[in-house]
Design a protein around this motif. Structure first.
Motif, PDB file in Angstrom:
ATOM      1  N   ARG A 163       0.854  -1.193   0.000  1.00 49.09           N
ATOM      2  CA  ARG A 163       0.000   0.000   0.000  1.00 49.09           C
ATOM      3  C   ARG A 163       0.888   1.242   0.000  1.00 49.09           C
ATOM      4  N   VAL A 164       0.518   2.211  -0.821  1.00 54.55           N
ATOM      5  CA  VAL A 164       1.251   3.475  -0.921  1.00 54.55           C
ATOM      6  C   VAL A 164       0.286   4.600  -0.584  1.00 54.55           C
ATOM      7  N   ASP A 165       0.638   5.407   0.412  1.00 53.21           N
ATOM      8  CA  ASP A 165      -0.252   6.471   0.874  1.00 53.21           C
ATOM      9  C   ASP A 165       0.093   7.853   0.341  1.00 53.21           C
ATOM     10  N   ASP A 225      -8.611 -10.118  11.287  1.00 55.08           N
ATOM     11  CA  ASP A 225      -7.621  -9.050  11.396  1.00 55.08           C
ATOM     12  C   ASP A 225      -7.758  -8.083  10.222  1.00 55.08           C
ATOM     13  N   PRO A 226      -7.662  -6.774  10.486  1.00 53.09           N
ATOM     14  CA  PRO A 226      -7.759  -5.802   9.390  1.00 53.09           C
ATOM     15  C   PRO A 226      -6.601  -5.965   8.416  1.00 53.09           C
ATOM     16  N   MET A 227      -6.902  -5.861   7.133  1.00 54.58           N
ATOM     17  CA  MET A 227      -5.886  -5.990   6.077  1.00 54.58           C
ATOM     18  C   MET A 227      -5.748  -4.617   5.427  1.00 54.58           C
ATOM     19  N   GLU A 228      -5.003  -3.735   6.084  1.00 58.67           N
ATOM     20  CA  GLU A 228      -4.958  -2.335   5.661  1.00 58.67           C
ATOM     21  C   GLU A 228      -3.584  -1.890   5.185  1.00 58.67           C
ATOM     22  N   GLY A 229      -2.584  -2.754   5.243  1.00 64.78           N
ATOM     23  CA  GLY A 229      -1.260  -2.406   4.771  1.00 64.78           C
ATOM     24  C   GLY A 229      -0.389  -1.818   5.875  1.00 64.78           C
ATOM     25  N   PRO A 230       0.848  -1.424   5.530  1.00 68.71           N
ATOM     26  CA  PRO A 230       1.364  -1.294   4.162  1.00 68.71           C
ATOM     27  C   PRO A 230       1.579  -2.625   3.451  1.00 68.71           C
ATOM     28  N   TYR A 231       1.713  -3.722   4.228  1.00 72.36           N
ATOM     29  CA  TYR A 231       1.777  -5.050   3.630  1.00 72.36           C
ATOM     30  C   TYR A 231       0.547  -5.821   4.084  1.00 72.36           C
ATOM     31  N   PHE A 232       0.155  -6.817   3.316  1.00 70.35           N
ATOM     32  CA  PHE A 232      -1.134  -7.455   3.545  1.00 70.35           C
ATOM     33  C   PHE A 232      -0.923  -8.889   4.027  1.00 70.35           C
ATOM     34  N   GLU A 233      -0.527  -8.965   5.280  1.00 65.93           N
ATOM     35  CA  GLU A 233      -0.138 -10.218   5.904  1.00 65.93           C
ATOM     36  C   GLU A 233      -1.360 -11.069   6.224  1.00 65.93           C
ATOM     37  N   GLU A 234      -1.375 -12.291   5.688  1.00 67.74           N
ATOM     38  CA  GLU A 234      -2.443 -13.231   6.020  1.00 67.74           C
ATOM     39  C   GLU A 234      -2.203 -13.759   7.433  1.00 67.74           C
ATOM     40  N   THR A 235      -3.227 -13.755   8.259  1.00 61.69           N
ATOM     41  CA  THR A 235      -3.063 -14.283   9.614  1.00 61.69           C
ATOM     42  C   THR A 235      -4.146 -15.310   9.929  1.00 61.69           C
ATOM     43  N   ILE A 236      -5.373 -14.852  10.207  1.00 64.27           N
ATOM     44  CA  ILE A 236      -6.423 -15.763  10.670  1.00 64.27           C
ATOM     45  C   ILE A 236      -7.517 -15.934   9.619  1.00 64.27           C
ATOM     46  N   TYR A 237      -7.906 -17.190   9.405  1.00 69.05           N
ATOM     47  CA  TYR A 237      -9.092 -17.546   8.624  1.00 69.05           C
ATOM     48  C   TYR A 237     -10.047 -18.273   9.567  1.00 69.05           C
TER      49      TYR A 237
END
Length: 420
Positions: A163-165, A225-237
């Motif tokens: 993500r680039v802001d 978990d929120p997936m808002e960046g800057p990287y989009f780390e997969e955590t919980i399903y």
């Protein structure tokens, strides 16, 4: 009656190999293992007899299978993960087996072509801009503002997605993605860099099976978990999903629409979407099943393993999965939070003792070099849990994770870094 024969494409570094081979054995399927490693070392390493194929050259791999198998054609050729999807399609086509075409699979695997598919189908989609490697990024004019997302067109698992802001971050993000692609030989020539609008909302996933051009939904997942960046780390399903019925229906209809439009009419699909209110926007639809060891969480939901469902379909057997239990289930992927050399995970006994935890699998090996996102291509391991509700599963996974510590040694020096 002889057992059906199936060629399984097993990348040497895939999480999925063992689970697919176990499922094949349980179903009595005769498997020919095809791997992207030297066949001359198979005996030395104690491996089963196998075909050695260049997974980065699908057409050559297909010709090699034809030459080596002769008239002893299998009922199907199946890739167990993202890396093998296009190779399997090419081999199936050359062998004259009924399957998705390489062109159909390629349309879904390439993220830019996927965006064009969404637009052709008149589905919600972010604006996207591809650009060539020699283009002056600093002078690039975007048709949309910040935030935006820079990503490669051909990698999976959130690799290279940034993500680039603000404009000051843009050139660095593009350079980072280009560097990742230069080191990824399997997609370096076929992948480009994309810039697209950032999509707000929560992230969700769908696991399904295309059967005769119709989507059969196997599971819908929420990602707490929120997936808002800057990287989009997969955590919980977690599943079942808490999405409203009409939102779930929109998600499912969009997945089926793009699959049919691309020509992916059979086999497993894994889809990701952003949901903002009632608006569902697909992020991707991959012609493969869920990655890592995450499929293991579906044993309760399906009453059998996901691999068994996929193999039943591949060999032409109808299957009607029946849930083995009610309640909720989930998985937490243990991300790499610091780069270096993996040493060990501490606190495993305490984590496994947390009520609701079913198992913890540490897949990283001592001595493995590991990297965090955006370069990361692997996880350290997986925590599996079940409970009465998705919220309880999420709490269980977080409690177990909180007891763990990860020891990663720097590449140079002898001191260790412990990441909790």
């Amino acid at each position: 009656m002889p057992s059906p024969q199936l060629v399984l494409l097993l990348p040497k570094d895939s999480y999925r190999n063992e689970d697919f081979l176990t499922a094949a054995s349980r179903l009595g399927v005769d498997v020919i293992q095809a791997k992207n490693q030297c066949h001359q070392l198979a005996d030395y390493w104690g491996l089963e007899q196998m075909l050695a194929l260049p997974f980065d050259d699908p057409q050559r791999a297909a010709r090699m299978v034809r030459e080596q198998l002769g008239d002893a054609l299998p009922v199907a050729v199946l890739g167990v993960d993202d890396q093998g999807a296009e190779v399997a399609a090419a081999i199936n086509q050359i062998l004259g087996l009924s399957a998705n075409t390489p062109e159909a699979v390629a349309q879904l695997r390439d993220k830019y072509r996927f965006r064009k598919l969404q637009m052709e189908c008149r589905l919600p989609a972010p604006q996207v801009v591809p650009f060539a490697g020699d283009e002056d990024v600093s002078a690039m004019k975007l048709p949309f503002g910040f935030p935006c997302v820079v990503k490669p067109s051909r990698l999976s698992g959130s690799r290279g997605v940034i993500r680039v802001d603000m404009s000051d971050q843009f050139v660095d993000a593009v350079d980072c993605v280009k560097t990742i692609l230069r080191h990824e030989a399997s997609v370096a020539e076929s992948s480009s860099v994309l810039v697209e609008q950032y999509l707000p909302g929560s992230e969700h996933a769908l696991e399904g099976l295309m059967v005769g051009g119709r989507l059969r939904v196997l599971a819908l997942f929420d990602k707490p978990d929120p997936m808002e960046g800057p990287y989009f780390e997969e955590t919980i399903y977690v599943c079942p999903s808490g999405l409203r019925a009409e939102v779930q229906s929109s998600f499912e209809q969009q997945v089926e629409t793009v699959c049919r439009h691309a020509g992916v009419l059979e086999g497993p699909v894994h889809a990701e979407a952003r949901i903002d209110g009632a608006t569902v926007t697909l992020l991707e639809v991959a012609p493969r099943s869920i990655g890592g060891l995450c499929a293991r969480m579906l044993r309760h939901t399906l009453g059998m393993t996901l691999e068994e469902v996929i193999l039943h379909h591949a060999i032409g057997q109808s299957i009607d999965p029946a849930p083995a239990s009610t309640g909720a289930t989930g998985v937490m992927m243990l991300p790499v939070e610091a780069g270096g050399v993996f040493d060990r995970v501490t606190g495993l006994d305490a984590a496994r003792a947390v009520p609701g935890v079913e198992s913890i699998e540490i897949t990283a090996r001592k001595g493995d070099r590991v990297q965090p996102l955006p370069e990361a291509s692997t996880y350290l391991g997986f925590i599996f849990a079940s409970a009465n509700t998705p919220d309880e599963v999420t709490a269980t996974l977080r409690q177990a994770d909180a007891t763990l510590g990860v020891v990663i040694n720097p590449l140079l020096g002898v001191d260790t870094t412990v990441v909790s």
